[in-house]
Design a protein around this motif. Sequence first.
Motif, PDB file in Angstrom:
ATOM      1  N   GLU A 194       0.836  -1.217   0.000  1.00 46.92           N
ATOM      2  CA  GLU A 194       0.000   0.000   0.000  1.00 46.92           C
ATOM      3  C   GLU A 194       0.865   1.259   0.000  1.00 46.92           C
ATOM      4  O   GLU A 194       0.557   2.241  -0.666  1.00 46.92           O
ATOM      5  N   LYS A 195       1.917   1.225   0.777  1.00 50.11           N
ATOM      6  CA  LYS A 195       2.861   2.351   0.812  1.00 50.11           C
ATOM      7  C   LYS A 195       3.472   2.546  -0.583  1.00 50.11           C
ATOM      8  O   LYS A 195       3.666   3.682  -1.031  1.00 50.11           O
ATOM      9  N   GLY A 196       3.761   1.449  -1.251  1.00 52.47           N
ATOM     10  CA  GLY A 196       4.307   1.514  -2.608  1.00 52.47           C
ATOM     11  C   GLY A 196       3.341   2.202  -3.564  1.00 52.47           C
ATOM     12  O   GLY A 196       3.724   3.100  -4.320  1.00 52.47           O
ATOM     13  N   ILE A 197       2.087   1.788  -3.500  1.00 52.54           N
ATOM     14  CA  ILE A 197       1.067   2.405  -4.371  1.00 52.54           C
ATOM     15  C   ILE A 197       0.926   3.895  -4.042  1.00 52.54           C
ATOM     16  O   ILE A 197       0.805   4.737  -4.943  1.00 52.54           O
ATOM     17  N   GLU A 198       0.964   4.200  -2.761  1.00 50.04           N
ATOM     18  CA  GLU A 198       0.863   5.612  -2.326  1.00 50.04           C
ATOM     19  C   GLU A 198       2.026   6.430  -2.906  1.00 50.04           C
ATOM     20  O   GLU A 198       1.831   7.532  -3.405  1.00 50.04           O
ATOM     21  N   ASN A 199       3.225   5.865  -2.853  1.00 54.03           N
ATOM     22  CA  ASN A 199       4.389   6.586  -3.396  1.00 54.03           C
ATOM     23  C   ASN A 199       4.321   6.703  -4.919  1.00 54.03           C
ATOM     24  O   ASN A 199       4.696   7.735  -5.484  1.00 54.03           O
ATOM     25  N   ILE A 200       3.879   5.647  -5.590  1.00 57.33           N
ATOM     26  CA  ILE A 200       3.700   5.725  -7.038  1.00 57.33           C
ATOM     27  C   ILE A 200       2.728   6.853  -7.383  1.00 57.33           C
ATOM     28  O   ILE A 200       2.954   7.623  -8.321  1.00 57.33           O
ATOM     29  N   THR A 201       1.668   6.966  -6.604  1.00 52.98           N
ATOM     30  CA  THR A 201       0.679   8.012  -6.873  1.00 52.98           C
ATOM     31  C   THR A 201       1.258   9.401  -6.631  1.00 52.98           C
ATOM     32  O   THR A 201       1.010  10.337  -7.393  1.00 52.98           O
ATOM     33  N   LYS A 202       2.078   9.529  -5.583  1.00 56.35           N
ATOM     34  CA  LYS A 202       2.777  10.814  -5.351  1.00 56.35           C
ATOM     35  C   LYS A 202       3.674  11.168  -6.536  1.00 56.35           C
ATOM     36  O   LYS A 202       3.804  12.321  -6.934  1.00 56.35           O
ATOM     37  N   LEU A 203       4.334  10.148  -7.071  1.00 55.24           N
ATOM     38  CA  LEU A 203       5.301  10.373  -8.157  1.00 55.24           C
ATOM     39  C   LEU A 203       4.629  10.636  -9.493  1.00 55.24           C
ATOM     40  O   LEU A 203       5.197  11.285 -10.360  1.00 55.24           O
ATOM     41  N   ALA A 237      10.698  -1.521  -4.421  1.00 57.32           N
ATOM     42  CA  ALA A 237      11.177  -0.278  -5.036  1.00 57.32           C
ATOM     43  C   ALA A 237      10.426   0.926  -4.478  1.00 57.32           C
ATOM     44  O   ALA A 237      11.030   1.889  -3.992  1.00 57.32           O
ATOM     45  N   PHE A 238       9.088   0.872  -4.523  1.00 59.98           N
ATOM     46  CA  PHE A 238       8.330   2.059  -4.149  1.00 59.98           C
ATOM     47  C   PHE A 238       7.925   2.076  -2.687  1.00 59.98           C
ATOM     48  O   PHE A 238       7.842   3.134  -2.076  1.00 59.98           O
ATOM     49  N   GLY A 239       7.661   0.891  -2.110  1.00 62.26           N
ATOM     50  CA  GLY A 239       7.297   0.845  -0.695  1.00 62.26           C
ATOM     51  C   GLY A 239       8.505   1.086   0.200  1.00 62.26           C
ATOM     52  O   GLY A 239       8.527   2.015   1.008  1.00 62.26           O
ATOM     53  N   ASP A 240       9.528   0.266   0.061  1.00 58.61           N
ATOM     54  CA  ASP A 240      10.700   0.354   0.948  1.00 58.61           C
ATOM     55  C   ASP A 240      11.620   1.523   0.590  1.00 58.61           C
ATOM     56  O   ASP A 240      11.925   2.367   1.431  1.00 58.61           O
ATOM     57  N   VAL A 241      12.108   1.533  -0.638  1.00 62.50           N
ATOM     58  CA  VAL A 241      13.193   2.448  -0.971  1.00 62.50           C
ATOM     59  C   VAL A 241      12.724   3.899  -1.047  1.00 62.50           C
ATOM     60  O   VAL A 241      13.317   4.784  -0.432  1.00 62.50           O
ATOM     61  N   TYR A 242      11.642   4.152  -1.777  1.00 61.30           N
ATOM     62  CA  TYR A 242      11.172   5.537  -1.924  1.00 61.30           C
ATOM     63  C   TYR A 242      10.646   6.144  -0.623  1.00 61.30           C
ATOM     64  O   TYR A 242      10.415   7.352  -0.556  1.00 61.30           O
ATOM     65  N   SER A 243      10.438   5.328   0.410  1.00 62.19           N
ATOM     66  CA  SER A 243       9.971   5.881   1.677  1.00 62.19           C
ATOM     67  C   SER A 243      11.078   6.489   2.530  1.00 62.19           C
ATOM     68  O   SER A 243      10.792   7.156   3.526  1.00 62.19           O
ATOM     69  N   GLY A 244      12.309   6.263   2.176  1.00 66.97           N
ATOM     70  CA  GLY A 244      13.412   6.859   2.931  1.00 66.97           C
ATOM     71  C   GLY A 244      13.329   8.374   2.897  1.00 66.97           C
ATOM     72  O   GLY A 244      13.035   8.950   1.847  1.00 66.97           O
ATOM     73  N   GLU A 245      13.584   9.018   4.015  1.00 65.45           N
ATOM     74  CA  GLU A 245      13.375  10.473   4.088  1.00 65.45           C
ATOM     75  C   GLU A 245      14.651  11.272   3.919  1.00 65.45           C
ATOM     76  O   GLU A 245      14.657  12.496   4.036  1.00 65.45           O
ATOM     77  N   GLU A 246      15.754  10.611   3.644  1.00 63.59           N
ATOM     78  CA  GLU A 246      17.034  11.312   3.519  1.00 63.59           C
ATOM     79  C   GLU A 246      17.164  12.066   2.200  1.00 63.59           C
ATOM     80  O   GLU A 246      18.040  12.915   2.051  1.00 63.59           O
ATOM     81  N   LEU A 247      16.326  11.717   1.233  1.00 66.70           N
ATOM     82  CA  LEU A 247      16.363  12.408  -0.070  1.00 66.70           C
ATOM     83  C   LEU A 247      14.943  12.829  -0.431  1.00 66.70           C
ATOM     84  O   LEU A 247      13.982  12.122  -0.120  1.00 66.70           O
ATOM     85  N   THR A 248      14.827  13.957  -1.122  1.00 71.23           N
ATOM     86  CA  THR A 248      13.506  14.385  -1.599  1.00 71.23           C
ATOM     87  C   THR A 248      13.140  13.584  -2.854  1.00 71.23           C
ATOM     88  O   THR A 248      13.998  12.965  -3.487  1.00 71.23           O
ATOM     89  N   LEU A 249      11.869  13.640  -3.222  1.00 70.31           N
ATOM     90  CA  LEU A 249      11.444  12.953  -4.447  1.00 70.31           C
ATOM     91  C   LEU A 249      12.116  13.576  -5.672  1.00 70.31           C
ATOM     92  O   LEU A 249      12.453  12.860  -6.620  1.00 70.31           O
ATOM     93  N   GLN A 250      12.346  14.882  -5.644  1.00 70.52           N
ATOM     94  CA  GLN A 250      13.063  15.508  -6.771  1.00 70.52           C
ATOM     95  C   GLN A 250      14.471  14.925  -6.896  1.00 70.52           C
ATOM     96  O   GLN A 250      14.913  14.585  -7.991  1.00 70.52           O
ATOM     97  N   GLN A 251      15.157  14.858  -5.781  1.00 66.27           N
ATOM     98  CA  GLN A 251      16.514  14.269  -5.816  1.00 66.27           C
ATOM     99  C   GLN A 251      16.467  12.833  -6.345  1.00 66.27           C
ATOM    100  O   GLN A 251      17.263  12.445  -7.197  1.00 66.27           O
TER     101      GLN A 251
END
Lengths: 131, 131, 131, 131, 131, 131
Positions: D8-17, D46-60
């Motif tokens: 679900e977190k993965g789908i949420e991040n895909i939708t943000k992206l 890819a989208f659930g685990d990795v993209y949830s890290g807060e050390e980098l912005t989505l732009q980065q």
Amino acid sequence: MNNVNRYEKGIENITKLSGEQSTFHDVKGILKDISPRLSDLFVSFAFGDVYSGEELTLQQRELLTISTLVTQGGCDLQLKAHTESALKVGCTKEEIIETIIHLSPYIGFPRVLNGMLASHEVIQKFEDDAA
Amino acid sequence: MNNVNRYEKGIENITKLSGEQSTFHDVKGILKDISPRLSDLFVSFAFGDVYSGEELTLQQRELLTISTLVTQGGCDLQLKAHTESALKVGCTKEEIIETIIHLSPYIGFPRVLNGMLASHEVIQKFEDDAA
Amino acid sequence: MNNVNRYEKGIENITKLSGEQSTFHDVKGILKDISPRLSDLFVSFAFGDVYSGEELTLQQRELLTISTLVTQGGCDLQLKAHTESALKVGCTKEEIIETIIHLSPYIGFPRVLNGMLASHEVIQKFEDDAA
Amino acid sequence: MNNVNRYEKGIENITKLSGEQSTFHDVKGILKDISPRLSDLFVSFAFGDVYSGEELTLQQRELLTISTLVTQGGCDLQLKAHTESALKVGCTKEEIIETIIHLSPYIGFPRVLNGMLASHEVIQKFEDDAA
Amino acid sequence: MNNVNRYEKGIENITKLSGEQSTFHDVKGILKDISPRLSDLFVSFAFGDVYSGEELTLQQRELLTISTLVTQGGCDLQLKAHTESALKVGCTKEEIIETIIHLSPYIGFPRVLNGMLASHEVIQKFEDDAA
Amino acid sequence: MNNVNRYEKGIENITKLSGEQSTFHDVKGILKDISPRLSDLFVSFAFGDVYSGEELTLQQRELLTISTLVTQGGCDLQLKAHTESALKVGCTKEEIIETIIHLSPYIGFPRVLNGMLASHEVIQKFEDDAA
């Protein structure tokens, strides 16, 4: 040599390699529409700076370029353009084909076959045009 | 040509490329201890079959090999052996160095620098031995 | 084994892998028109020499081949031909799909997805033909 | 976080992206038909685990992704999808183009040109849609 | 399966592959000091998720992994660890050596030789320990 | 801008990236001994031309460079030099580590681990020096 000269030298070398009209001129044109900065860097560095070195002939450079492009894979557009140039600067069809065959023990057959198919298309067209 | 001939032809070509004693002979020996089958395939196919083609000179083949090895990266042992051969079959130091420089616009500087450092070590040693 | 035998052995192995008519036979034919020398090297070395080793079954070889082709990327033609062979020599659809999935932590998703799309096209067609 | 949450977190991040409808959603759908297992691993890792890290912005993250995809080559589908996302999360056209230009001294022009052509197609379409 | 279970499953699979003490355990430890997040992703995804699939045996997985690692090049540490595992889960020395030889027509000899040298070091040590 | 200016601009940018003394200065020096031509092309093109673009900050450029170098593999020297620069121009340790982790789903763990080990060595030293 200043930057204007480097660009002009690049165009001069492209013309030596490929005549007045060629894939290189087309690519330069497409790039200029997308990013004049990239078009300039490409022409000035690759063709102005590097191709101006006198330690290797243009024939040698074109076969070496075919070697690196076939090795990398996925560069059909560039491989076709350099096959065209190789023929124009005087490499024989046999040298080009053997250059690709020579790579078999170094990179394996999948990329050798991919390269041969792309390159041979240009060789075929060149021979048909000459006929 | 039968398989014994192919192997013998391979050894003959290795000797043309590198003399009676060289990295190629060493590699062949090491391989023979690990897997005689691989040692045979390597000598017979790469040096027996491919290097016997007459469409390219040994000088051309060695520069093309340097191009593919620098492009692949991670092949220092092989790059050094072929730099040695390139010098032995008559390529000049300047041609070898410019071959690697020529790759800059095609593969970028990191692999060009890696290749130059490995290759130059051999060139240096060759010059020192000649001095 | 002499060279005629190596070539014949290669054709025999191609036929074991893919029947009387297949992408391999087509590729061999296309290559023969471009360069009989490359066609011979390809059939004799890859299929004559290497596939004749008895340490691995043809099923094992086909899955290992899928692994190397997906890893390299840009080899859809070859990947499809070897997916076809994998199915013909008895690998299951599930094994082939899991072989590609298995590569995810080693090469990442972009090449895994590319490989899966190409390979699955063949699996789909194989199942449709069987239906 | 359990596996349902990761997906679900993965789908949420895909939708943000990429919004509610995008190439990522399409790929997920296609994958689900071929292999639900791969579709799940892809979205969750890819989208659930990795993209949830807060050390980098989505732009980065999107510019870094463009860097790795152009470097690998042969990933046009993925490069276009991430160019789309880069624009959606607020990277400018100029940043994306310069990201690809920045790679010239590291990977050479062939892959830079391939990447620029694929990426620019999406940029062009984005600008046309906005106009 | 929740995340704690995925990590535990990963450790369980690592232990199946390599016993209580192995290069994998070492790598996990080193990674944990550098980045617990990467250590977790690595163990949970690679060994927890992917290695738990039942469509392939552990022997099959280890040979496929050797294929992808030798193809990529530059992964000696990982190749040695997986050669160790291949032997521990029951692959024979002959299968491992032929797996690497099998790659010759697909990737060429330079990476085959690099892989063979790294892998054989482990095989040798394994045989010496068994003696 | 003429060629003298391009070289000077390159040195100026190297100094911005890495101070008066750094791996870049060392590499430039070593290259100058081997080939002044390559040293000039490298400094003028990579650091003079490309790094002078104003569309990206130096922090952005350094993280993008880490992405391409880890993806390519086999560039530890360059990766360490750019990790050093990344820290000097103000990227945080956390951003650098997450940049490498971010690549896991795109290139897989083997090259991510290799990159992390090389990069972390520099981060560790940087922190020790600061302490």
